[in-house]
Design a protein around this motif. Sequence first.
Motif, short mmCIF file in Angstrom:
data_model
loop_
_atom_site.label_atom_id
_atom_site.label_comp_id
_atom_site.label_asym_id
_atom_site.label_seq_id
_atom_site.Cartn_x
_atom_site.Cartn_y
_atom_site.Cartn_z
N THR A 170 0.85 -1.19 0.00
CA THR A 170 0.00 0.00 0.00
C THR A 170 0.89 1.24 0.00
OG1 THR A 170 -1.73 -1.17 1.20
CG2 THR A 170 -1.81 1.24 1.23
N ARG A 171 0.63 2.13 -0.93
CA ARG A 171 1.56 3.23 -1.15
C ARG A 171 1.45 4.29 -0.07
NH1 ARG A 171 0.08 5.74 -6.86
NH2 ARG A 171 2.10 6.74 -6.46
N TYR A 172 2.56 4.96 0.13
CA TYR A 172 2.62 6.14 0.99
C TYR A 172 2.41 7.39 0.13
CZ TYR A 172 4.32 3.79 5.21
OH TYR A 172 4.41 3.01 6.33
N PRO A 173 1.88 8.46 0.72
CA PRO A 173 1.83 9.73 -0.02
C PRO A 173 3.24 10.18 -0.39
CG PRO A 173 0.50 9.83 2.00
CD PRO A 173 1.30 8.56 2.07
N VAL B 72 10.34 4.99 -0.58
CA VAL B 72 9.08 4.24 -0.53
C VAL B 72 8.44 4.18 -1.92
CG1 VAL B 72 8.62 4.56 1.91
CG2 VAL B 72 7.86 6.32 0.30
N SER B 73 9.28 4.14 -2.95
CA SER B 73 8.78 3.92 -4.30
C SER B 73 7.93 2.64 -4.32
CB SER B 73 9.95 3.78 -5.27
OG SER B 73 9.51 3.61 -6.60
N PRO B 74 6.88 2.56 -5.15
CA PRO B 74 6.01 1.38 -5.15
C PRO B 74 6.80 0.07 -5.19
CG PRO B 74 5.06 3.05 -6.53
CD PRO B 74 6.40 3.58 -6.09
N ASP C 169 -1.66 7.44 11.74
CA ASP C 169 -2.58 7.57 10.61
C ASP C 169 -1.83 8.19 9.44
OD1 ASP C 169 -4.54 8.22 8.77
OD2 ASP C 169 -5.99 8.88 10.27
N VAL C 170 -1.67 7.43 8.37
CA VAL C 170 -1.01 7.91 7.16
C VAL C 170 -2.02 7.85 6.02
CG1 VAL C 170 0.92 7.65 5.56
CG2 VAL C 170 1.22 7.06 7.97
N VAL D 185 6.33 7.07 7.75
CA VAL D 185 7.11 6.91 6.53
C VAL D 185 8.61 7.03 6.80
CG1 VAL D 185 6.92 9.35 5.87
CG2 VAL D 185 7.31 7.60 4.11
N GLU D 186 8.99 7.87 7.74
CA GLU D 186 10.41 8.04 8.04
C GLU D 186 11.03 6.74 8.55
OE1 GLU D 186 8.20 11.79 8.31
OE2 GLU D 186 8.01 9.87 9.38
#
Length: 253
Positions: free
Chosen positions: A34-37, A90-92, A144-145, A153-154
Motif C-alpha cells: 500500500t503506497r505512501y503519499p 518508498v517507491s512502489p 494515521d497515514v 514513513v520516516e
Amino acid sequence: MIEVMAASRPGGAAANEDFHLVGDGWALVLDGITRYPDDGCVHDVPWYVRLLGTAIAARIGEADLRTALAQAIDAVNSLHAGGCDLANPVSPGATVAIVRRVGDRVEWLVLGDCAIAMRDRDGGVAVESDGRLAGLAGTPAAVDVAGVWRWPVEYVASVRNREGGFWVASADPGAADRAFTGSWPRERVGEVLLCTDGLTRLVERYGREWPSLFESGVEGLIDLVRELETDDTRFLPQSKRHDDATAVRLRWG
C-alpha cells in the motif's frame, strides 16, 4: 500434469493490489505494498504489480530465480524512470513468492511476507517464508497515514531494503539477492500453496495449522479469513480489518 486452483479478492472497495500468474510448471504471487503519499511515482500499485509479474514471467525459464527477479525489477524501472523518482525510499513495491519445476526439482523463492507451503506425498508440510519484517525490533507506534494506520514513513524509509531491516521488490534490483530460495525433489512434492499475507493471517493471527489449509479450496480459504476478520474484536477502529488475499495452489499428478 498439474492441477491449478487460484483465487484473489480485494480487502475492500479499492482495487486489488495483489497479482498472480500461472504458467507451464510455474506460478507466482505478488502482494503490492500500500503506497505512501509522496512516493515519487505517478503509477498506482496495481500497475506496478501487473508489470512486475509479467516481467518475471517473461524471464522465469531463462535464469535462476533471483536473477529473473532482478532483471524484472530493472525492466519495470525502465518503464517509469523518466517520470518517477525511483530513488524515493518508498517507491512502489511488492512482496514476492515464486515456484517453478525444473527437471527433477521444484524451485522456490520468497521475498517479503508472502509464503509458500509444500505438502509432500506423505502428507507432511514444509513452509518457506521471510520473517524479517515480523522480526524487526524497536518498531514505532503506528500512525494515521492518509487514512491507513501504519508505521511512519520516516521509519519505513530507514528499514525498507536496508541492512538490518526487511527487503521487498521495488526500484533496487539488488533486493532480489536478498530473497530466500531453495528447492525440493520433484518426486517428493504433492501440492504447493502460494499465499499473500492477507491469507497467511489464517495461521499467523487465527492459529490455523498449515496442513489444514490444504483441506479447503482456495476460495474457501478466503471465505474463512474474511469470516474470522469480521468476527475479530481485536481490531482497532483505525486498523485495516480486511487485506487483499490471494492463493495459488498447484497439485502435481
